[in-house]
Design a protein around this motif. Structure first.
Motif, PDB file in Angstrom:
ATOM      1  N   MET A 159       0.827  -1.203   0.000  1.00  0.00           N
ATOM      2  CA  MET A 159       0.000   0.000   0.000  1.00  0.00           C
ATOM      3  C   MET A 159       0.859   1.250   0.000  1.00  0.00           C
ATOM      4  O   MET A 159       0.599   2.210  -0.735  1.00  0.00           O
ATOM      5  N   ILE A 160       1.898   1.261   0.829  1.00  0.00           N
ATOM      6  CA  ILE A 160       2.780   2.430   0.906  1.00  0.00           C
ATOM      7  C   ILE A 160       3.490   2.649  -0.430  1.00  0.00           C
ATOM      8  O   ILE A 160       3.574   3.782  -0.927  1.00  0.00           O
ATOM      9  N   VAL A 161       3.986   1.572  -1.022  1.00  0.00           N
ATOM     10  CA  VAL A 161       4.660   1.676  -2.320  1.00  0.00           C
ATOM     11  C   VAL A 161       3.689   2.180  -3.381  1.00  0.00           C
ATOM     12  O   VAL A 161       4.031   3.047  -4.202  1.00  0.00           O
ATOM     13  N   SER A 162       2.460   1.669  -3.378  1.00  0.00           N
ATOM     14  CA  SER A 162       1.464   2.083  -4.365  1.00  0.00           C
ATOM     15  C   SER A 162       1.131   3.564  -4.237  1.00  0.00           C
ATOM     16  O   SER A 162       0.985   4.271  -5.251  1.00  0.00           O
ATOM     17  N   MET A 163       0.998   4.058  -3.008  1.00  0.00           N
ATOM     18  CA  MET A 163       0.686   5.468  -2.809  1.00  0.00           C
ATOM     19  C   MET A 163       1.820   6.355  -3.306  1.00  0.00           C
ATOM     20  O   MET A 163       1.594   7.396  -3.925  1.00  0.00           O
ATOM     21  N   TYR A 164       3.047   5.924  -3.036  1.00  0.00           N
ATOM     22  CA  TYR A 164       4.195   6.716  -3.484  1.00  0.00           C
ATOM     23  C   TYR A 164       4.281   6.723  -5.009  1.00  0.00           C
ATOM     24  O   TYR A 164       4.529   7.774  -5.626  1.00  0.00           O
ATOM     25  N   LEU A 165       4.050   5.575  -5.623  1.00  0.00           N
ATOM     26  CA  LEU A 165       4.069   5.504  -7.091  1.00  0.00           C
ATOM     27  C   LEU A 165       2.951   6.349  -7.689  1.00  0.00           C
ATOM     28  O   LEU A 165       3.106   6.931  -8.769  1.00  0.00           O
ATOM     29  N   LEU A 166       1.819   6.412  -6.999  1.00  0.00           N
ATOM     30  CA  LEU A 166       0.719   7.262  -7.460  1.00  0.00           C
ATOM     31  C   LEU A 166       1.139   8.726  -7.497  1.00  0.00           C
ATOM     32  O   LEU A 166       0.872   9.435  -8.479  1.00  0.00           O
ATOM     33  N   VAL A 167       1.798   9.185  -6.438  1.00  0.00           N
ATOM     34  CA  VAL A 167       2.267  10.571  -6.401  1.00  0.00           C
ATOM     35  C   VAL A 167       3.284  10.823  -7.512  1.00  0.00           C
ATOM     36  O   VAL A 167       3.241  11.858  -8.190  1.00  0.00           O
ATOM     37  N   CYS A 168       4.189   9.870  -7.705  1.00  0.00           N
ATOM     38  CA  CYS A 168       5.180  10.009  -8.787  1.00  0.00           C
ATOM     39  C   CYS A 168       4.489  10.138 -10.137  1.00  0.00           C
ATOM     40  O   CYS A 168       4.860  10.982 -10.969  1.00  0.00           O
ATOM     41  N   ALA A 169       3.475   9.310 -10.364  1.00  0.00           N
ATOM     42  CA  ALA A 169       2.749   9.350 -11.635  1.00  0.00           C
ATOM     43  C   ALA A 169       2.022  10.677 -11.812  1.00  0.00           C
ATOM     44  O   ALA A 169       2.018  11.257 -12.910  1.00  0.00           O
ATOM     45  N   VAL A 170       1.406  11.165 -10.741  1.00  0.00           N
ATOM     46  CA  VAL A 170       0.693  12.448 -10.807  1.00  0.00           C
ATOM     47  C   VAL A 170       1.642  13.577 -11.166  1.00  0.00           C
ATOM     48  O   VAL A 170       1.324  14.441 -11.992  1.00  0.00           O
ATOM     49  N   MET A 171       2.831  13.578 -10.569  1.00  0.00           N
ATOM     50  CA  MET A 171       3.804  14.629 -10.847  1.00  0.00           C
ATOM     51  C   MET A 171       4.302  14.564 -12.286  1.00  0.00           C
ATOM     52  O   MET A 171       4.438  15.600 -12.955  1.00  0.00           O
ATOM     53  N   VAL A 172       4.585  13.373 -12.779  1.00  0.00           N
ATOM     54  CA  VAL A 172       5.075  13.224 -14.152  1.00  0.00           C
ATOM     55  C   VAL A 172       4.018  13.666 -15.150  1.00  0.00           C
ATOM     56  O   VAL A 172       4.297  14.392 -16.111  1.00  0.00           O
ATOM     57  N   VAL A 173       2.775  13.243 -14.925  1.00  0.00           N
ATOM     58  CA  VAL A 173       1.688  13.603 -15.838  1.00  0.00           C
ATOM     59  C   VAL A 173       1.409  15.100 -15.782  1.00  0.00           C
ATOM     60  O   VAL A 173       1.216  15.744 -16.827  1.00  0.00           O
ATOM     61  N   SER A 174       1.373  15.680 -14.580  1.00  0.00           N
ATOM     62  CA  SER A 174       1.073  17.112 -14.455  1.00  0.00           C
ATOM     63  C   SER A 174       2.151  17.978 -15.107  1.00  0.00           C
ATOM     64  O   SER A 174       1.851  19.056 -15.621  1.00  0.00           O
ATOM     65  N   ARG A 175       3.401  17.505 -15.102  1.00  0.00           N
ATOM     66  CA  ARG A 175       4.466  18.279 -15.741  1.00  0.00           C
ATOM     67  C   ARG A 175       4.210  18.429 -17.239  1.00  0.00           C
ATOM     68  O   ARG A 175       4.542  19.461 -17.829  1.00  0.00           O
ATOM     69  N   VAL A 176       3.571  17.435 -17.832  1.00  0.00           N
ATOM     70  CA  VAL A 176       3.293  17.468 -19.270  1.00  0.00           C
ATOM     71  C   VAL A 176       1.936  18.099 -19.569  1.00  0.00           C
ATOM     72  O   VAL A 176       1.807  18.943 -20.462  1.00  0.00           O
ATOM     73  N   VAL A 177       0.918  17.699 -18.806  1.00  0.00           N
ATOM     74  CA  VAL A 177      -0.452  18.111 -19.109  1.00  0.00           C
ATOM     75  C   VAL A 177      -0.800  19.463 -18.497  1.00  0.00           C
ATOM     76  O   VAL A 177      -1.486  20.283 -19.124  1.00  0.00           O
ATOM     77  N   MET A 178      -0.360  19.704 -17.251  1.00  0.00           N
ATOM     78  CA  MET A 178      -0.695  20.954 -16.547  1.00  0.00           C
ATOM     79  C   MET A 178       0.584  21.589 -15.989  1.00  0.00           C
ATOM     80  O   MET A 178       0.836  21.531 -14.782  1.00  0.00           O
ATOM     81  N   PRO A 179       1.412  22.180 -16.836  1.00  0.00           N
ATOM     82  CA  PRO A 179       2.694  22.732 -16.380  1.00  0.00           C
ATOM     83  C   PRO A 179       2.542  23.835 -15.336  1.00  0.00           C
ATOM     84  O   PRO A 179       3.394  23.981 -14.451  1.00  0.00           O
ATOM     85  N   GLY A 180       1.456  24.603 -15.416  1.00  0.00           N
ATOM     86  CA  GLY A 180       1.235  25.654 -14.419  1.00  0.00           C
ATOM     87  C   GLY A 180       1.002  25.091 -13.039  1.00  0.00           C
ATOM     88  O   GLY A 180       1.600  25.535 -12.053  1.00  0.00           O
ATOM     89  N   ALA A 181       0.115  24.088 -12.956  1.00  0.00           N
ATOM     90  CA  ALA A 181      -0.159  23.434 -11.672  1.00  0.00           C
ATOM     91  C   ALA A 181       1.076  22.703 -11.166  1.00  0.00           C
ATOM     92  O   ALA A 181       1.360  22.687  -9.958  1.00  0.00           O
ATOM     93  N   TYR A 182       1.816  22.102 -12.100  1.00  0.00           N
ATOM     94  CA  TYR A 182       3.042  21.394 -11.736  1.00  0.00           C
ATOM     95  C   TYR A 182       4.045  22.346 -11.076  1.00  0.00           C
ATOM     96  O   TYR A 182       4.626  22.028 -10.036  1.00  0.00           O
ATOM     97  N   GLN A 183       4.211  23.512 -11.651  1.00  0.00           N
ATOM     98  CA  GLN A 183       5.159  24.478 -11.101  1.00  0.00           C
ATOM     99  C   GLN A 183       4.712  24.973  -9.737  1.00  0.00           C
ATOM    100  O   GLN A 183       5.531  25.176  -8.829  1.00  0.00           O
ATOM    101  N   GLN A 184       3.411  25.130  -9.556  1.00  0.00           N
ATOM    102  CA  GLN A 184       2.892  25.559  -8.261  1.00  0.00           C
ATOM    103  C   GLN A 184       3.163  24.501  -7.191  1.00  0.00           C
ATOM    104  O   GLN A 184       3.542  24.826  -6.065  1.00  0.00           O
ATOM    105  N   ILE A 185       2.973  23.232  -7.552  1.00  0.00           N
ATOM    106  CA  ILE A 185       3.229  22.144  -6.615  1.00  0.00           C
ATOM    107  C   ILE A 185       4.706  22.096  -6.229  1.00  0.00           C
ATOM    108  O   ILE A 185       5.052  21.891  -5.062  1.00  0.00           O
ATOM    109  N   MET A 186       5.576  22.294  -7.211  1.00  0.00           N
ATOM    110  CA  MET A 186       7.008  22.209  -6.971  1.00  0.00           C
ATOM    111  C   MET A 186       7.512  23.323  -6.049  1.00  0.00           C
ATOM    112  O   MET A 186       8.505  23.151  -5.332  1.00  0.00           O
ATOM    113  N   THR A 187       6.839  24.465  -6.048  1.00  0.00           N
ATOM    114  CA  THR A 187       7.355  25.636  -5.321  1.00  0.00           C
ATOM    115  C   THR A 187       6.563  25.984  -4.061  1.00  0.00           C
ATOM    116  O   THR A 187       6.999  26.846  -3.296  1.00  0.00           O
ATOM    117  N   VAL A 188       5.418  25.342  -3.846  1.00  0.00           N
ATOM    118  CA  VAL A 188       4.539  25.789  -2.770  1.00  0.00           C
ATOM    119  C   VAL A 188       5.188  25.666  -1.393  1.00  0.00           C
ATOM    120  O   VAL A 188       5.062  26.572  -0.551  1.00  0.00           O
TER     121      VAL A 188
END
Length: 403
Positions: free
Chosen positions: A218-247
């Protein structure tokens, strides 16, 4: 006839006494709920003013105090909300604290009424939540609005609908609405809640894994989920991605020298976390473990021990459900776990210090108590379940204790 009536009265009295005794922990919690509220409110009046910095600003903005500098965003939204509901003409923090504390503690009282009989650790946890809420949440501020949104989610989870996916989607809609009117990052929580529910359903069907194996998976799956969200957001939603990276860096900027912020969650691995995604994800994992097991908070000062034990209790209860995920029959509890985990995964990104984390976490009480205050979370049930698992043949981990 008189003797028969007396005997019947004695029998009825005996039945009432047995009923009260069988629910003694629950009845004790109900009685102590308002006692805890009173003690917590008195304690809050003795806390330093820095604990209510945001509350004072929102109060000043809501009553039009020109001596208070108005801020935009969620501060403005909160001030407008309290201005619109201030039918009693409240003008001080103390007035707001007692009125909101009493009203919302009554709400918690009725929430407790529907719960099954808890064991003593659950009673202690419940009263700790009541105390935290009345010190930090039930006051004029942003956190009490968050509590109201999670109460709305709580009501959705209790709807008499057979389709759990519909309920989790409705809960996500509420959190999405909150992102539009109050806190923008709740759109991330809404997405993570739906994703976590799908993951929980998948693990619920994986009955061959051992309890410890499920916790790790479960812990590994949750971490992989976050990794996937970050990778996808960097491509699909660069504005939101940058906000997440700097908040987090924006929140921590200029606060490290403030003596009032001794509980900051600074990254252990230095470097530019705002541009390097691998570094960001490594520190994310470390910070998640630190937040769920805040041993550094326990050794920092004795005054932080209550917060440490509260967080440790949440982590233990969660870990237990991870290991027994296949045995959960209560759909409401499963949905509550999904909502809380979605909130947790997003909070690791945004929370700048342990104080904010515990405060905001306690505001999720309407959902949080659903995954803690249940029969399968009583220590006695843990022992029975463990004993039954120990008797199973090696390699067999089918569901044996449900509830």
């Amino acid at each position: 006839m008189r003797k028969d009536r007396r005997q019947m009265n004695d029998e009825l009295l005996e039945e009432e006494q047995v009923g009260w005794w069988e629910n003694r922990n629950k009845n004790t919690a109900l009685i102590l709920t308002f006692v805890t509220m009173l003690v917590a409110k008195l304690l809050s009046m003795m806390l330093p003013a820095r604990f209510f910095y945001d509350n004072r600003r929102i109060l000043g903005m809501s009553i039009g105090d020109r001596g208070v500098k108005a801020w935009s965003g969620s501060y403005e939204t909160a001030a407008n909300v309290f201005r619109s509901i201030n039918v009693l003409g409240l003008t001080t923090l103390t007035q707001w604290s007692w009125i909101l504390g009493l009203a919302l503690t009554v709400l918690i009282f009725f929430m407790i009424l529907r719960l099954p009989e808890p064991d003593m650790p659950q009673v202690v946890f419940l009263l700790a939540c009541v105390g935290l809420l009345n010190i930090y949440i039930f006051d004029i501020g942003k956190d009490v609005i968050q509590f109201v949104f999670f109460f709305a989610v709580y009501l959705v989870l209790l709807l008499p609908l057979q389709n759990s996916m519909v309920k989790i989607l409705l809960a996500a809609v509420i959190l999405y609405f909150e992102s539009k009117v109050f806190r923008e990052y709740y759109i991330l929580i809404a997405a993570l809640v739906v994703a976590m529910y799908c993951i929980l359903v998948m693990f619920r069907q994986a009955k061959k894994l051992s309890p410890h194996g499920k916790i790790v998976a479960m812990i590994v799956s949750m971490y992989l989920l976050v990794c996937a969200v970050m990778v996808v957001s960097r491509v699909v939603m660069p504005g939101a991605y940058q906000q997440i990276m700097t908040v987090r860096s924006d929140s921590l900027d200029g606060r490290s020298s403030d003596v009032a912020n001794a509980t900051l969650i600074n990254n252990w691995i230095g470097g530019n976390n705002t541009t390097s995604l691998p570094l960001f994800l490594i520190n994310y994992l470390i910070n998640a473990l630190r937040m769920m097991l805040p041993f550094e908070l326990a050794v920092r000062s004795l005054q932080y021990l209550p917060f440490f034990f509260f967080q440790l209790a949440v982590t233990v209860y969660l870990a237990h459900l991870f290991g027994k995920i296949s045995e959960i029959e209560d759909e409401v509890q499963l949905l509550a776990v999904a909502v809380f985990l979605g909130y947790l995964l997003a909070s690791v990104i945004f929370e700048p210090d342990f104080g904010s984390w515990v405060r905001h976490e306690s505001a999720t009480f309407p959902v949080l108590h659903l995954l803690v205050m249940s029969r399968n979370q009583r220590i006695r049930e843990w022992k029975v379940s463990h004993a039954r698992h120990a008797e199973l043949p090696r390699g067999s981990h089918s569901a044996v204790s449900k509830g």
